[in-house]
Design a protein around this motif. Structure first.
Motif, PDB file in Angstrom:
ATOM      1  N   LYS A 128       0.851  -1.011   0.114  1.00  0.00           N
ATOM      2  CA  LYS A 128      -0.076   0.175   0.167  1.00  0.00           C
ATOM      3  C   LYS A 128       1.021   1.219  -0.063  1.00  0.00           C
ATOM      4  CE  LYS A 128      -4.437  -1.320   1.921  1.00  0.00           C
ATOM      5  NZ  LYS A 128      -4.417  -2.682   1.047  1.00  0.00           N
ATOM      6  N   LYS A 129       0.532   2.134  -0.769  1.00  0.00           N
ATOM      7  CA  LYS A 129       1.162   3.404  -0.635  1.00  0.00           C
ATOM      8  C   LYS A 129       0.902   4.254   0.576  1.00  0.00           C
ATOM      9  CE  LYS A 129       1.867   7.916  -3.240  1.00  0.00           C
ATOM     10  NZ  LYS A 129       1.347   8.758  -4.295  1.00  0.00           N
ATOM     11  N   ILE A 130       2.118   4.928   1.180  1.00  0.00           N
ATOM     12  CA  ILE A 130       1.959   6.013   2.313  1.00  0.00           C
ATOM     13  C   ILE A 130       1.261   7.155   1.699  1.00  0.00           C
ATOM     14  CG2 ILE A 130       3.190   7.045   4.049  1.00  0.00           C
ATOM     15  CD1 ILE A 130       4.937   4.233   4.088  1.00  0.00           C
ATOM     16  N   GLN A 131       0.273   7.536   2.414  1.00  0.00           N
ATOM     17  CA  GLN A 131      -0.470   8.592   1.852  1.00  0.00           C
ATOM     18  C   GLN A 131       0.026  10.194   1.881  1.00  0.00           C
ATOM     19  OE1 GLN A 131      -4.261   9.656   3.777  1.00  0.00           O
ATOM     20  NE2 GLN A 131      -3.227   9.234   5.896  1.00  0.00           N
ATOM     21  N   TYR A 132       1.249  10.079   2.948  1.00  0.00           N
ATOM     22  CA  TYR A 132       1.864  11.598   2.876  1.00  0.00           C
ATOM     23  C   TYR A 132       2.882  11.420   2.078  1.00  0.00           C
ATOM     24  CZ  TYR A 132      -0.791  11.159   7.052  1.00  0.00           C
ATOM     25  OH  TYR A 132      -1.823  10.848   8.133  1.00  0.00           O
ATOM     26  N   PHE A 133       3.339  10.349   1.427  1.00  0.00           N
ATOM     27  CA  PHE A 133       4.326  10.513   0.030  1.00  0.00           C
ATOM     28  C   PHE A 133       3.663  11.245  -1.042  1.00  0.00           C
ATOM     29  CE2 PHE A 133       6.702   8.545  -3.331  1.00  0.00           C
ATOM     30  CZ  PHE A 133       7.993   8.866  -2.948  1.00  0.00           C
ATOM     31  N   ARG A 134       4.492  12.237  -1.439  1.00  0.00           N
ATOM     32  CA  ARG A 134       4.227  13.007  -2.622  1.00  0.00           C
ATOM     33  C   ARG A 134       4.712  12.373  -3.958  1.00  0.00           C
ATOM     34  NH1 ARG A 134       5.994  18.865  -0.326  1.00  0.00           N
ATOM     35  NH2 ARG A 134       4.411  18.706   1.354  1.00  0.00           N
ATOM     36  N   GLY A 135       3.970  12.482  -4.878  1.00  0.00           N
ATOM     37  CA  GLY A 135       4.451  11.753  -6.294  1.00  0.00           C
ATOM     38  C   GLY A 135       4.044  10.334  -6.625  1.00  0.00           C
TER      39      GLY A 135
ATOM     40  N   ASP B   6      17.458   9.229  -0.364  1.00  0.00           N
ATOM     41  CA  ASP B   6      18.183   9.969  -0.557  1.00  0.00           C
ATOM     42  C   ASP B   6      17.346  11.722  -0.784  1.00  0.00           C
ATOM     43  OD1 ASP B   6      16.491   9.264  -2.507  1.00  0.00           O
ATOM     44  OD2 ASP B   6      18.124   8.938  -4.083  1.00  0.00           O
ATOM     45  N   THR B   7      16.338  11.572  -0.387  1.00  0.00           N
ATOM     46  CA  THR B   7      15.396  12.943  -0.361  1.00  0.00           C
ATOM     47  C   THR B   7      15.986  13.786   0.621  1.00  0.00           C
ATOM     48  OG1 THR B   7      13.469  11.946  -0.803  1.00  0.00           O
ATOM     49  CG2 THR B   7      13.165  14.107  -0.047  1.00  0.00           C
ATOM     50  N   ASP B   8      16.159  15.140   0.315  1.00  0.00           N
ATOM     51  CA  ASP B   8      16.674  16.160   1.434  1.00  0.00           C
ATOM     52  C   ASP B   8      16.169  16.100   2.484  1.00  0.00           C
ATOM     53  OD1 ASP B   8      17.880  18.343   2.633  1.00  0.00           O
ATOM     54  OD2 ASP B   8      16.989  19.949   1.173  1.00  0.00           O
ATOM     55  N   ILE B   9      17.027  15.696   3.608  1.00  0.00           N
ATOM     56  CA  ILE B   9      16.330  15.487   5.022  1.00  0.00           C
ATOM     57  C   ILE B   9      15.649  16.833   5.659  1.00  0.00           C
ATOM     58  CG2 ILE B   9      18.540  16.101   6.103  1.00  0.00           C
ATOM     59  CD1 ILE B   9      17.929  13.620   8.079  1.00  0.00           C
ATOM     60  N   HIS B  10      16.068  17.928   5.192  1.00  0.00           N
ATOM     61  CA  HIS B  10      15.281  19.089   5.537  1.00  0.00           C
ATOM     62  C   HIS B  10      14.019  19.756   4.855  1.00  0.00           C
ATOM     63  CE1 HIS B  10      19.088  19.647   8.023  1.00  0.00           C
ATOM     64  NE2 HIS B  10      19.832  19.917   6.953  1.00  0.00           N
ATOM     65  N   ALA B  11      13.844  18.923   3.887  1.00  0.00           N
ATOM     66  CA  ALA B  11      12.794  19.254   3.049  1.00  0.00           C
ATOM     67  C   ALA B  11      11.639  18.643   3.897  1.00  0.00           C
ATOM     68  CB  ALA B  11      12.787  18.605   1.772  1.00  0.00           C
ATOM     69  N   ASN B  12      10.452  19.478   3.855  1.00  0.00           N
ATOM     70  CA  ASN B  12       9.160  19.118   4.416  1.00  0.00           C
ATOM     71  C   ASN B  12       8.446  18.135   3.685  1.00  0.00           C
ATOM     72  OD1 ASN B  12       7.210  19.112   6.333  1.00  0.00           O
ATOM     73  ND2 ASN B  12       6.205  21.082   5.773  1.00  0.00           N
ATOM     74  N   THR B  13       9.097  16.739   3.500  1.00  0.00           N
ATOM     75  CA  THR B  13       8.253  15.942   2.828  1.00  0.00           C
ATOM     76  C   THR B  13       8.418  14.363   3.522  1.00  0.00           C
ATOM     77  OG1 THR B  13       8.019  15.073   0.528  1.00  0.00           O
ATOM     78  CG2 THR B  13      10.335  15.577   1.304  1.00  0.00           C
ATOM     79  N   CYS B  14       7.562  13.660   3.194  1.00  0.00           N
ATOM     80  CA  CYS B  14       7.658  12.254   3.915  1.00  0.00           C
ATOM     81  C   CYS B  14       8.513  11.517   2.744  1.00  0.00           C
ATOM     82  CB  CYS B  14       6.307  11.417   3.720  1.00  0.00           C
ATOM     83  SG  CYS B  14       6.186   9.867   4.270  1.00  0.00           S
ATOM     84  N   ARG B  15       9.618  10.790   3.518  1.00  0.00           N
ATOM     85  CA  ARG B  15      10.594  10.107   2.696  1.00  0.00           C
ATOM     86  C   ARG B  15       9.933   8.557   2.651  1.00  0.00           C
ATOM     87  NH1 ARG B  15      16.497  11.008   4.350  1.00  0.00           N
ATOM     88  NH2 ARG B  15      15.814  10.160   6.206  1.00  0.00           N
ATOM     89  N   LEU B  16       9.186   8.075   3.114  1.00  0.00           N
ATOM     90  CA  LEU B  16       8.524   6.701   3.297  1.00  0.00           C
ATOM     91  C   LEU B  16       7.532   6.647   2.237  1.00  0.00           C
ATOM     92  CD1 LEU B  16       8.288   6.103   7.110  1.00  0.00           C
ATOM     93  CD2 LEU B  16      10.495   5.621   5.547  1.00  0.00           C
ATOM     94  N   ALA B  17       7.785   5.819   1.241  1.00  0.00           N
ATOM     95  CA  ALA B  17       6.821   5.703  -0.013  1.00  0.00           C
ATOM     96  C   ALA B  17       5.634   4.685  -0.139  1.00  0.00           C
ATOM     97  CB  ALA B  17       7.744   5.457  -1.291  1.00  0.00           C
ATOM     98  N   PHE B  18       6.078   3.481   0.475  1.00  0.00           N
ATOM     99  CA  PHE B  18       5.104   2.386   0.579  1.00  0.00           C
ATOM    100  C   PHE B  18       5.409   1.287   1.553  1.00  0.00           C
ATOM    101  CE2 PHE B  18       8.015   0.887  -2.505  1.00  0.00           C
ATOM    102  CZ  PHE B  18       8.421  -0.239  -2.291  1.00  0.00           C
ATOM    103  N   HIS B  19       4.508   0.603   2.269  1.00  0.00           N
ATOM    104  CA  HIS B  19       4.675  -0.372   3.081  1.00  0.00           C
ATOM    105  C   HIS B  19       4.010  -1.713   2.780  1.00  0.00           C
ATOM    106  CE1 HIS B  19       0.908  -0.441   5.030  1.00  0.00           C
ATOM    107  NE2 HIS B  19       0.749   0.738   4.578  1.00  0.00           N
TER     108      HIS B  19
END
Length: 326
Positions: free
Chosen positions: A58-65, A166-179
């Motif tokens: 399942k995709k993690i809903q907070y992951f963009r793109g 590898d996403t910028d750790i300072h960016a305000n974005t979720c790095r976890l894509a799916f589980h």
């Protein structure tokens, strides 16, 4: 290596079992301590080392793109995080609403290849919306084939997490894509030859051509479906459909320019014959002189060519690349 445990102690107290979270001393005999290195100890057969896996996810809903097939993710599984490439697939559209089978994967079923994980904001869903399908139907369950860059050791049915670390750790974005859950691991290094052909994931192929001319009431000549260099022989026997509604069967090539003969078992309809006769007359007129003369006399509507549609399935891991029609 499998050896017998002679005794176990936890903080100098003998014990008969140990579980997650325990700190335990284990006495193993007939073992060369020089071979010892950091690793894993477990009940025999409870861990396996795999090169690839099939997971339900399942995709993690907070992951963009989007989650796209062939993309690489950091895959956390067991005690490791390794790079892995993904290929997404779903049930065949007729099985989208089928009950979810927990922790089971059925190799007897057909699955539809997906360019990306299907969700409300995926590209496929957007295309369906544009085609005026207001309510986009999504499958209740989806899967992915994971191919690891190096083998991993893990238990069966373990948790899998896909991330973009590898996403910028300072960016305000979720790095976890799916589980997901690991349903089937592939232990053979040559899994692409030995295992993947069992996985029946197919792509839908669609080719379009046009009727060149009528031969008789039960056969026509087609063009623009194949390239000149295509071996038409491998398509012989496949079913096609004319845009006027008739069903046909490809009988073989016609000449050297990629044209082919279609048999119409139930015969051409009278209105189809008329349409093709008008089209061929206009074509011959246009060929002799100025094409613009076709539309003289205020008749601006040109005869629409009769289209030919060829639909078939091709299994992604079929070594013979056979074309299948239901």
């Amino acid at each position: 290596v499998t050896k017998k445990v002679k005794s176990m102690q936890m903080f100098h107290t003998p014990v008969t079992y140990a579980m997650q979270g325990d700190r335990v001393g284990i006495c193993v005999t007939q073992f060369d301590p020089k071979l010892l290195e950091r690793g894993l100890i477990c009940t025999p057969e409870s861990l396996h080392t795999i090169h690839a896996a099939i997971i339900s996810l399942k995709k993690i809903q907070y992951f963009r793109g989007p989650l796209q097939t062939k993309a690489k993710f950091h895959i956390t599984v067991g005690h490791e995080t390794v790079m892995g490439r993904v290929m997404f697939f779903s049930p065949a559209p007729s099985d989208f609403n089928e009950e979810i089978q927990e922790n089971v994967f059925d190799f007897e079923k057909d699955y539809l290849y997906q360019e990306e994980y299907l969700c409300k904001d995926s590209k496929t869903s957007e295309e369906n919306k544009e085609n005026d399908q207001s309510e986009v139907q999504l499958p209740r369950q989806q899967w992915a084939l994971l191919e690891f860059e190096k083998p991993v050791t893990c238990p069966k049915l373990c948790l899998v997490i896909g991330s973009k670390l590898d996403t910028d750790i300072h960016a305000n974005t979720c790095r976890l894509a799916f589980h997901g859950v690991l349903l089937q691991g592939m232990e053979d290094k040559n899994y692409a030859e030995t295992f993947l052909p069992k996985l029946k994931v197919y792509k839908l192929k669609h080719k379009e051509g046009q009727v060149e001319r009528v031969m008789d009431d039960y056969s026509v000549i087609g063009r623009s479906l194949f390239k000149k260099e295509t071996n038409i022989q491998i398509f012989v026997g496949l079913k096609v459909k004319l845009s006027t509604g008739e069903d046909g069967v490809i009988e073989g090539g016609f000449g050297q320019s990629g044209k082919f003969k279609i048999r119409i078992p139930d015969g051409l309809r009278p209105d189809t014959k008329l349409l093709l006769a008008v089209a061929s007359k206009k074509k011959s007129k246009g060929g002799k002189g100025d094409p613009g003369k076709e539309e003289e006399g205020g008749r601006s509507e040109s005869a629409q060519p009769v289209g030919i549609s060829l639909l078939f399935k091709r299994y992604v891991f079929d070594t013979q690349k056979k074309m299948i029609q239901s």
